[in-house]
Structures are given as C-alpha cells and as structure tokens.
Design an enzyme around this catalytic site. Structure first.
Site: not given
Ligand code: LLP
Length: 442
Positions: A296-298, A335, A339, A366-367, A395
C-alpha cells in the site's frame, strides 16, 4: 467493523483551536505558515503511525504478512525512517527510491524492486545494496539480472510480475484473459519465463508471483479475484515444473477519502477479504500457505498530509465563476490537472465572516488547466487567507515538478506541538545548480 485512518478526510489531530485557527499535530497552522511560508506540505506523524498500526492489526490474523510501503507515493528520508520504525518494508521503483530508503537506514532485505524498465545500473545498485526481492517484469530484465548476478557471483531472489487480467477503474473493473498493460508477463508468457529461470538462469532464484491491479480502489471483490488467479498459477506451475513457490505479492491500491462523498473500505475490511480469499484459494488449489506481500502507498500516507497555501489574487468572471488563486498548484499537486482528481479544503485561519461562497481554487502556474479545486464553498476567501488542502500526502510531493522554474515546496513533520523540517524548500540557487553554460557561448 473498525474504522481506519484511510477513511478520514482530515488528519486525526486536526481541530480548530481557541483562536479559531486550524491546528495539526498540536501546531497552529497560522504559526506554521509564519515560520515556514507557503506552499507548505505538512505531515502529521500521529496519523501516519496510526494507519501503520491499523494495517498491522488488520493483517495480524495471517502470520506470514510482509507490509511494503509503496515509496512512489512519498519518498523522503524522514518518512521512510518512520515507516521502517513501524516495521514496514518498501516497494521501490527507481535507483533514487532505492538510495533514499537505503540512506534512511531501512533494512534493505525488506525492500522489493519493481518496475517495467529497470536499467542495468539500477539493477546493479539494487544487488549491491542488498535489496531483498526483485520483481522481474520482462524477458530483457531476466537476462540483465542474471548477467549482473553472475558477474557478482551472487544469487538474486526474484518474483515474477504477472498481468492477471484484472483492471480497476476505482468503482468498476474488468476481467479479461489478457490485459493491454505495459507491466509484467502476460499469463501466456509466464511458463516461458519460469522455464528460463529454472533451466537457463543459474543465478536467479524464483520465490513467487507478483501482481498489482490498480490504485484508489474502493471494491473488495477485485482482490478476491486477483488472489485466486495468483494461487491458481502457483498450483499450476507446481504441477508443470515441480516448483514450490511460497510468496505472493498482491500489490497495493486501497483508496482514501479525498472528498465527503468518497467511502473507501477500511484496512480491516480489506484485510478480511484478502486473508479469507487467500485461505479459500489455498484450500481450493491445494498449495502450502505462502508468505503474503502487500504494497500500500496512498492509503498509508495520503491522509497524514495537507498542503497549506496563501490566497492571493481573485477574479470574478462576469456572470461566471469566481477564481481565487493560491501560491502553488499543478507543480506541487499535479493530480487535479492530470487525473481530474478532486480535493477538499478549508480556510485555516479564523474568519469573522462565515457566509459561504462558491469559488474555484486556481493555481499560480501558466496554464488554464491549473485548477486545484473546482467549485468549493468557503467562507469568503480573500487575500492573505490560508487554504488547507486535505489528503495531499500521497502522489503530491512525489510527483512535483519545477514547472515555470518555481522552487519545490518545503515539507514539515508535526507531532505533539512540535514541527520539524523534513524537506527544505528549494532556493533560486538550487534551481540553476544543474545548469551549465558551455564556454563557447561566453
Ligand atoms: N505496487 C505497485 C506495483 C504499484 O504500481 C503501485 C502504484 C502500488 C503498489 C501502490 O499503489 P497505491 O496503494 O498507492 O494505490 N500517480 C497516481 C497513482 C499511480 C499508482 C501507480 N502504482 C495517482 O496520483 O493517483
């Protein structure tokens, strides 16, 4: 069912204090802005540690779980150190992330290197610094990895990343036999890859399979389907090649609450689905219970972060919108323009006037597309007010740019009424420090 921190709109320490100002981590936001300026990224340490605890409790039922924080969502020395202290490993995707995590003092054995086009140098760095697992993505990479491992006289521990044929678009998903994706081995290529690893690449050791199905996911069924595919493949590979793979990595993806109408599942709900699906699939396909890796990241870092801006100019379009501009925008948070992502914000300082006005928060770049929040009701925002945008921990800084040659913002960590800089604001000198004027132009 327990709530978890990824389901909150605001950091857990956020409140209005006696002065009517927002306070985060016990620090008055107006005070933070006086001390550090804006735009300012703020990370609330309690919220961050809290979600780590949620994750650990939620997955405690399965004894072989490895939590890997997806560094792409935020990668700094201090936040990496906190996550390492909480027992997390790291999913990294570049030499830069490997180096940052390494320099934070994290245990490199708990690091997994992902990516669809890792360079020779990055793979060599990963091997040199003792990265625990490399998730091999394609045939070229298998070749490069084996070459490096051979020349170093080492065995490299790998997973194979597969494309499981599941794709999520937050609230809907598709399942197909194949997927048009740049990541990983298509299931029709998997056997060839396994055959190569087992029979040709003497310096690679295969431990398991890896997949990632999307990001900002609100559904749980997708994880069930993903796990079933991974376990089925492990059973099939055992039957065909006699290989016992004992690791499955299901990637990341759990969503967060960016706006009042977002309802992401809790870590507890997700963990129940994941563990239940895993146990059912293990039984169904008759394999030994594998080690489970999640990335998990986000959902770990987003809610702990807010961004503070100072409001400057505004423009009332005749019979149209009112635009209120802040001193940051698409370079510190790309973002919304990339998106169409939605955010929620509040005025951080006290306001005597509390009648709400619907305005659009514009960035300073400037956009025309540099709009942070379209149509939000705020109490009469005016010049000098401080805007607090929520859920910017993930992100935002990690995707920030120097567009318009604007310096990247500072980041502070707050906790127990203390604030510490964890990323310095770039200076004008930093901006030109990599530029070179060739002699012949002088
Ligand atoms: N593992 C892999 C292999 C991934 O490609 C990703 C995210 C994660 C884990 C973590 O995913 P999360 O838990 O954060 O959803 N920039 C975009 C999100 C791109 C995510 C890419 N891969 C945004 O700002 O929404």
């Amino acid at each position: 069912m327990n709530e978890s921190t990824n389901q909150f709109l605001r950091p857990i320490t956020l409140r209005r204090n006696d002065k009517g100002n927002l306070e985060i981590g016990g620090c008055d936001v107006v005070g933070l802005v006086q001390q550090y300026g804006t735009p300012l990224y703020v990370i609330d340490e309690k919220t961050l540690r809290n979600i780590c605890v949620d994750y650990k409790k939620a997955f405690a039922k399965y004894d072989k779980v490895n939590m890997m924080f997806a560094s792409k969502s935020l990668c700094t020395l201090a936040t990496s150190l906190i996550l390492a202290q909480e027992g997390f490993g790291f999913d990294v995707v570049s030499g830069g992330e490997i180096y940052t995590v390494y320099k934070s003092g994290a245990d490199m054995n708990k690091v997994l290197f992902n990516g669809n086009n890792k360079s020779y140098d990055e793979l060599a760095l990963a091997i040199e610094l003792g990265v625990g697992r490399i998730s091999a993505d394609n045939f070229l990479e298998l070749d490069l990895l084996n070459e490096i491992a051979k020349s170093e006289n080492k065995t490299v521990d790998i997973l194979l990343r597969i494309t499981p044929g599941i794709e999520c678009h937050t609230h809907e998903y598709i399942q197909t036999g194949h997927l048009d994706s740049k990541f990983g081995f298509d299931l029709t290529q998997l056997d060839e890859a396994v055959d190569l690893v087992l029979n040709s690449y003497t310096n690679l050791k295969l431990h398991g399979l890896h997949a990632h199905i999307g990001s900002q996911i609100f559904e749980t069924q997708v994880y069930h389907d993903e796990i079933e595919i991974l376990v089925k493949e492990i059973a099939r590979l055992d039957e065909k090649f006699g290989i016992k793979l004992d690791e499955i990595n299901i990637g990341g993806g759990l969503g967060v609450k960016y706006t009042e109408t977002d309802y992401p599942p809790s870590t507890y709900e997700i963990a129940d689905v994941i563990i239940d699906s895993l146990q059912k699939s293990i039984k169904k396909y008759g394999i030994e219970s594998p080690s489970l890796f999640i990335e998990p990241g986000r959902s770990i870092i987003s809610t702990s972060g807010v961004t503070l801006y100072t409001i400057g100019s505004s423009k009332q379009v005749p019979k149209g919108r009112k635009y209120v501009a802040v001193d940051g925008g698409m370079a510190d948070n790309p973002r919304p323009s990339m998106y169409q992502a939605k955010y929620f914000a509040e005025i951080a300082n006290s306001k005597e006037e509390d009648t709400l006005q619907t305005v659009t928060i514009a960035g300073r770049f400037c956009e025309s597309g540099d709009i942070l929040i379209k149509d939000i009701a705020l109490p009469q925002p005016s010049e000098g007010d401080i805007l607090c945008v929520y859920n910017t921990g993930a992100y935002n800084y990690s995707m920030a740019s120097n567009y318009n040659r604007v310096q990247k913002s500072q980041m502070v960590l707050v906790n127990n009424s203390k604030s510490d800089i964890i990323v310095n604001r770039e200076t004008l000198e930093d901006l030109i420090s990599h530029d070179v004027i060739p002699d012949r132009l002088k």
